[in-house]
Structure formats: structure tokens, C-alpha cells
Design a protein around this motif. Structure first.
Motif, PDB file in Angstrom:
ATOM      1  N   PRO A 184       0.836  -1.213   0.000  1.00  0.00           N
ATOM      2  CA  PRO A 184       0.000   0.000   0.000  1.00  0.00           C
ATOM      3  C   PRO A 184       0.866   1.257   0.000  1.00  0.00           C
ATOM      4  CG  PRO A 184       0.089  -0.925   2.204  1.00  0.00           C
ATOM      5  CD  PRO A 184       0.870  -1.860   1.324  1.00  0.00           C
ATOM      6  N   ARG A 185       0.332   2.323  -0.601  1.00  0.00           N
ATOM      7  CA  ARG A 185       1.028   3.612  -0.648  1.00  0.00           C
ATOM      8  C   ARG A 185       0.024   4.748  -0.433  1.00  0.00           C
ATOM      9  NH1 ARG A 185       4.251   4.584  -5.987  1.00  0.00           N
ATOM     10  NH2 ARG A 185       2.111   4.467  -6.787  1.00  0.00           N
ATOM     11  N   ALA A 186       0.477   5.797   0.242  1.00  0.00           N
ATOM     12  CA  ALA A 186      -0.279   7.044   0.348  1.00  0.00           C
ATOM     13  C   ALA A 186       0.330   8.054  -0.610  1.00  0.00           C
ATOM     14  CB  ALA A 186      -0.243   7.572   1.776  1.00  0.00           C
ATOM     15  N   LYS A 187      -0.546   8.847  -1.278  1.00  0.00           N
ATOM     16  CA  LYS A 187      -0.076   9.755  -2.319  1.00  0.00           C
ATOM     17  C   LYS A 187      -0.744  11.118  -2.155  1.00  0.00           C
ATOM     18  CE  LYS A 187       0.038   7.639  -6.418  1.00  0.00           C
ATOM     19  NZ  LYS A 187      -0.442   6.865  -7.594  1.00  0.00           N
ATOM     20  N   ILE A 188       0.033  12.166  -2.389  1.00  0.00           N
ATOM     21  CA  ILE A 188      -0.521  13.510  -2.492  1.00  0.00           C
ATOM     22  C   ILE A 188       0.060  14.148  -3.745  1.00  0.00           C
ATOM     23  CG2 ILE A 188      -0.831  13.830  -0.009  1.00  0.00           C
ATOM     24  CD1 ILE A 188       1.734  15.503  -0.032  1.00  0.00           C
ATOM     25  N   GLY A 189      -0.605  15.175  -4.263  1.00  0.00           N
ATOM     26  CA  GLY A 189      -0.051  15.780  -5.463  1.00  0.00           C
ATOM     27  C   GLY A 189      -0.914  16.884  -6.034  1.00  0.00           C
ATOM     28  N   PHE A 190      -0.781  17.032  -7.335  1.00  0.00           N
ATOM     29  CA  PHE A 190      -1.359  18.164  -8.057  1.00  0.00           C
ATOM     30  C   PHE A 190      -1.939  17.660  -9.366  1.00  0.00           C
ATOM     31  CE2 PHE A 190      -0.670  21.265 -11.466  1.00  0.00           C
ATOM     32  CZ  PHE A 190      -1.408  22.353 -11.001  1.00  0.00           C
ATOM     33  N   LYS A 191      -3.126  18.147  -9.713  1.00  0.00           N
ATOM     34  CA  LYS A 191      -3.758  17.788 -10.984  1.00  0.00           C
ATOM     35  C   LYS A 191      -4.181  19.047 -11.723  1.00  0.00           C
ATOM     36  CE  LYS A 191      -8.051  16.834 -11.177  1.00  0.00           C
ATOM     37  NZ  LYS A 191      -8.488  17.876 -12.146  1.00  0.00           N
ATOM     38  N   ARG A 192      -3.891  19.070 -13.005  1.00  0.00           N
ATOM     39  CA  ARG A 192      -4.368  20.154 -13.865  1.00  0.00           C
ATOM     40  C   ARG A 192      -5.256  19.574 -14.955  1.00  0.00           C
ATOM     41  NH1 ARG A 192      -0.376  24.644 -15.891  1.00  0.00           N
ATOM     42  NH2 ARG A 192      -0.992  25.354 -13.805  1.00  0.00           N
ATOM     43  N   LEU A 193      -6.404  20.203 -15.159  1.00  0.00           N
ATOM     44  CA  LEU A 193      -7.317  19.829 -16.231  1.00  0.00           C
ATOM     45  C   LEU A 193      -7.443  20.992 -17.201  1.00  0.00           C
ATOM     46  CD1 LEU A 193      -9.576  18.246 -17.700  1.00  0.00           C
ATOM     47  CD2 LEU A 193     -11.174  19.138 -15.974  1.00  0.00           C
ATOM     48  N   ASN A 194      -7.115  20.743 -18.448  1.00  0.00           N
ATOM     49  CA  ASN A 194      -7.371  21.691 -19.539  1.00  0.00           C
ATOM     50  C   ASN A 194      -8.454  21.107 -20.434  1.00  0.00           C
ATOM     51  OD1 ASN A 194      -5.304  23.436 -18.707  1.00  0.00           O
ATOM     52  ND2 ASN A 194      -3.771  22.366 -19.939  1.00  0.00           N
ATOM     53  N   ILE A 195      -9.457  21.906 -20.738  1.00  0.00           N
ATOM     54  CA  ILE A 195     -10.474  21.506 -21.717  1.00  0.00           C
ATOM     55  C   ILE A 195     -10.241  22.325 -22.973  1.00  0.00           C
ATOM     56  CG2 ILE A 195     -12.933  21.352 -22.227  1.00  0.00           C
ATOM     57  CD1 ILE A 195     -13.487  21.062 -19.277  1.00  0.00           C
ATOM     58  N   VAL A 196      -9.976  21.632 -24.069  1.00  0.00           N
ATOM     59  CA  VAL A 196      -9.563  22.267 -25.316  1.00  0.00           C
ATOM     60  C   VAL A 196     -10.578  21.957 -26.405  1.00  0.00           C
ATOM     61  CG1 VAL A 196      -7.746  22.416 -27.058  1.00  0.00           C
ATOM     62  CG2 VAL A 196      -7.133  22.065 -24.653  1.00  0.00           C
ATOM     63  N   GLU A 197     -11.001  22.992 -27.120  1.00  0.00           N
ATOM     64  CA  GLU A 197     -11.890  22.818 -28.270  1.00  0.00           C
ATOM     65  C   GLU A 197     -11.059  22.313 -29.449  1.00  0.00           C
ATOM     66  OE1 GLU A 197     -14.473  23.031 -31.435  1.00  0.00           O
ATOM     67  OE2 GLU A 197     -12.780  24.421 -31.380  1.00  0.00           O
ATOM     68  N   LYS A 198     -11.463  21.196 -30.034  1.00  0.00           N
ATOM     69  CA  LYS A 198     -10.610  20.492 -30.983  1.00  0.00           C
ATOM     70  C   LYS A 198     -10.334  21.288 -32.247  1.00  0.00           C
ATOM     71  CE  LYS A 198     -10.128  16.151 -33.516  1.00  0.00           C
ATOM     72  NZ  LYS A 198     -10.732  14.823 -33.819  1.00  0.00           N
ATOM     73  N   ASP A 199     -11.359  21.854 -32.868  1.00  0.00           N
ATOM     74  CA  ASP A 199     -11.182  22.524 -34.156  1.00  0.00           C
ATOM     75  C   ASP A 199     -10.286  23.750 -34.049  1.00  0.00           C
ATOM     76  OD1 ASP A 199     -12.751  20.658 -35.433  1.00  0.00           O
ATOM     77  OD2 ASP A 199     -14.606  21.817 -35.197  1.00  0.00           O
ATOM     78  N   SER A 200     -10.479  24.552 -33.014  1.00  0.00           N
ATOM     79  CA  SER A 200      -9.697  25.780 -32.870  1.00  0.00           C
ATOM     80  C   SER A 200      -8.433  25.577 -32.043  1.00  0.00           C
ATOM     81  CB  SER A 200     -10.553  26.875 -32.222  1.00  0.00           C
ATOM     82  OG  SER A 200     -10.922  26.496 -30.902  1.00  0.00           O
ATOM     83  N   ASP A 201      -8.344  24.431 -31.353  1.00  0.00           N
ATOM     84  CA  ASP A 201      -7.232  24.148 -30.442  1.00  0.00           C
ATOM     85  C   ASP A 201      -7.124  25.219 -29.354  1.00  0.00           C
ATOM     86  OD1 ASP A 201      -5.227  22.418 -29.605  1.00  0.00           O
ATOM     87  OD2 ASP A 201      -3.650  23.552 -30.624  1.00  0.00           O
ATOM     88  N   GLU A 202      -8.269  25.765 -28.970  1.00  0.00           N
ATOM     89  CA  GLU A 202      -8.309  26.824 -27.960  1.00  0.00           C
ATOM     90  C   GLU A 202      -8.715  26.249 -26.609  1.00  0.00           C
ATOM     91  OE1 GLU A 202     -10.804  30.949 -26.960  1.00  0.00           O
ATOM     92  OE2 GLU A 202     -11.056  29.915 -28.888  1.00  0.00           O
ATOM     93  N   ARG A 203      -7.975  26.614 -25.583  1.00  0.00           N
ATOM     94  CA  ARG A 203      -8.319  26.175 -24.237  1.00  0.00           C
ATOM     95  C   ARG A 203      -9.468  27.024 -23.719  1.00  0.00           C
ATOM     96  NH1 ARG A 203      -3.744  26.534 -19.829  1.00  0.00           N
ATOM     97  NH2 ARG A 203      -4.291  28.742 -19.935  1.00  0.00           N
ATOM     98  N   ILE A 204     -10.567  26.369 -23.362  1.00  0.00           N
ATOM     99  CA  ILE A 204     -11.745  27.090 -22.905  1.00  0.00           C
ATOM    100  C   ILE A 204     -11.943  26.991 -21.392  1.00  0.00           C
ATOM    101  CG2 ILE A 204     -12.897  26.832 -25.124  1.00  0.00           C
ATOM    102  CD1 ILE A 204     -14.560  24.593 -23.890  1.00  0.00           C
ATOM    103  N   GLN A 205     -11.193  26.091 -20.749  1.00  0.00           N
ATOM    104  CA  GLN A 205     -11.333  25.960 -19.290  1.00  0.00           C
ATOM    105  C   GLN A 205     -10.059  25.356 -18.720  1.00  0.00           C
ATOM    106  OE1 GLN A 205     -14.913  23.960 -18.023  1.00  0.00           O
ATOM    107  NE2 GLN A 205     -14.161  23.660 -15.946  1.00  0.00           N
TER     108      GLN A 205
END
Length: 221
Positions: free
Chosen positions: A121-142
Motif C-alpha cells: 500500500p502507498r499514500a499519495k498527495i499531489g497536483f492535478k491540472r485539467l485543460n479543456i480544449v476545443e478540438k477545431d480551434s485548439d483553444e483552451r476554454i477551461q
């Protein structure tokens, strides 16, 4: 001069005593080789799979994970995991990509329960980043950044001298993101330093799931 001659054998005696004590401790401490399971490695996992479908129905998920594991001292484990996952999904007539980037240091303990079987068993802490990208424009919207924490437990069985089987259950929690993960894998040791493996991963993320299959490479040091 006399002081030097006295100091020199005293120093040798102290060094010998220290080495003897260290060797005695290492001889009595459990080692990974007792079960033939080595926790000292760097790894790279590459996978693809299906979003909200059985594996093979679509190819909307791609993931890469790299990191390391270390048998630190007296069965204590240290580790670091980094993963980048790309989930492609359709919303109406638009297509989006969810980009997940996760970094997690880990500390754990291994329990040799039988000659060829361990629980780790292991305990873990950390960091998560979520980018939501519109496919056609390749623009990050969130973009969302979260502190995450979790726990995983690995059951490892050394089936043969070269084949290692494992099942891993993991819980990941954050303020806005919960994930339950199940992994089944097998790793075949090509040599003392390298193994090649295959794995299946099921992820349950709130109202969505992914099913992924992949290949794994490990370098043992």
C-alpha cells in the motif's frame, strides 16, 4: 607519532565495527530479493482505450505515465508518478479534449506475506491540472488546478522467475474530482535490468468511465 599509531588502529576498529553492524542489519532486514520482487525501478506506461465504452469500441483515450519506485529502507517504499491523459469527447456537434496532468509523490510499505507474494500500500498527495480544449480551434476554454490525495494498494505475485503479476486498486480524491482505478498487469523480465509488460486499466470518474489497455517498460537499478 605514537598518537597517530594509536589513532589509526582505533579508527580501523571503529570502521570495522560500523561495517559489521551495517552488514548484520542488512542481513537481518527483509530484502526485495526474498520474494524475487524488485521495487527499485524507473517506468514508462503507454496506453489507449475507450471513453464510456468497453475497450476497443472507440479510441478516445490516450495516456502516458512515467515515474520511479524505490525500496528505501526496511520495506519502506518511495515513489513518484507523473501522468498525462487525453480524453476526446463529443458534446453536441462540438469536439473537446480533456487534458489531465497529474504529479504525485508517494510513500508506502511492502508486506511480504509469502515467498512469492507481497502487498504494497502507498499514500499519495499531489497536483492535478485539467485543460479543456476545443478540438477545431485548439483553444483552451477551461482550466482547473486541484490539490489531490489518494491511496493505492498493489498485490504482487511472482509467478515464475521472469513473470510478475499484479493487481492494483487506487482511490484519488480532490475538491472537484474523484476517481477510482483498477489495474491488472503482467511484467516479463527480459534481463536483470529490463522488463516488458502489458496492462488493463478501468477508471471510474464520477459519471464517466474509461477502459484502457497498454504496454509498459521498466528499468531496474
Amino acid at each position: 607519532m605514537i598518537k597517530r599509531w594509536i589513532a589509526f588502529p582505533c579508527l580501523l576498529l571503529l570502521m570495522s565495527s560500523h561495517l559489521h553492524a551495517q552488514n548484520t542489519q542488512e542481513a537481518t532486514a527483509p530484502q526485495s530479493s526474498q520474494a524475487g520482487i524488485n521495487h527499485d525501478y524507473f517506468y514508462a506506461d503507454l496506453s489507449s482505450g475507450s471513453y464510456d465504452e468497453n475497450i476497443g469500441v472507440n479510441s478516445n483515450v490516450t495516456a502516458l505515465a512515467v515515474g520511479f519506485s524505490a525500496d528505501y529502507r526496511e520495506n519502506w517504499l518511495l515513489g513518484f508518478d507523473y501522468a498525462a491523459r487525453f480524453v476526446h469527447r463529443d458534446v453536441g456537434t462540438q469536439e473537446f479534449t480533456n487534458e489531465y496532468y497529474v504529479m504525485q509523490p508517494a510513500v508506502g510499505y511492502r508486506f511480504p506475506l509469502a515467498e512469492k507474494f507481497e502487498l504494497a500500500p502507498r499514500a499519495k498527495i499531489g497536483f492535478k491540472r485539467l485543460n479543456i480544449v476545443e478540438k477545431d480551434s485548439d483553444e483552451r476554454i477551461q482550466r482547473e488546478d486541484d490539490f489531490i490525495y489518494g491511496f493505492d494498494i498493489k498485490a504482487i505475485y511472482r509467478a515464475t522467475k521472469k513473470l510478475e503479476l499484479a493487481a492494483i486498486g487506487e482511490l484519488v480524491r480532490s475538491e472537484s474530482f474523484d476517481e477510482n482505478v483498477l489495474v491488472i498487469r503482467g511484467d516479463y523480465h527480459l534481463s536483470k535490468n529490463f522488463s516488458l509488460g502489458a496492462f488493463y486499466t478501468h477508471r471510474d470518474m464520477n459519471d464517466n468511465t474509461t477502459n484502457e489497455g497498454g504496454i509498459a517498460l521498466r528499468y531496474y537499478y
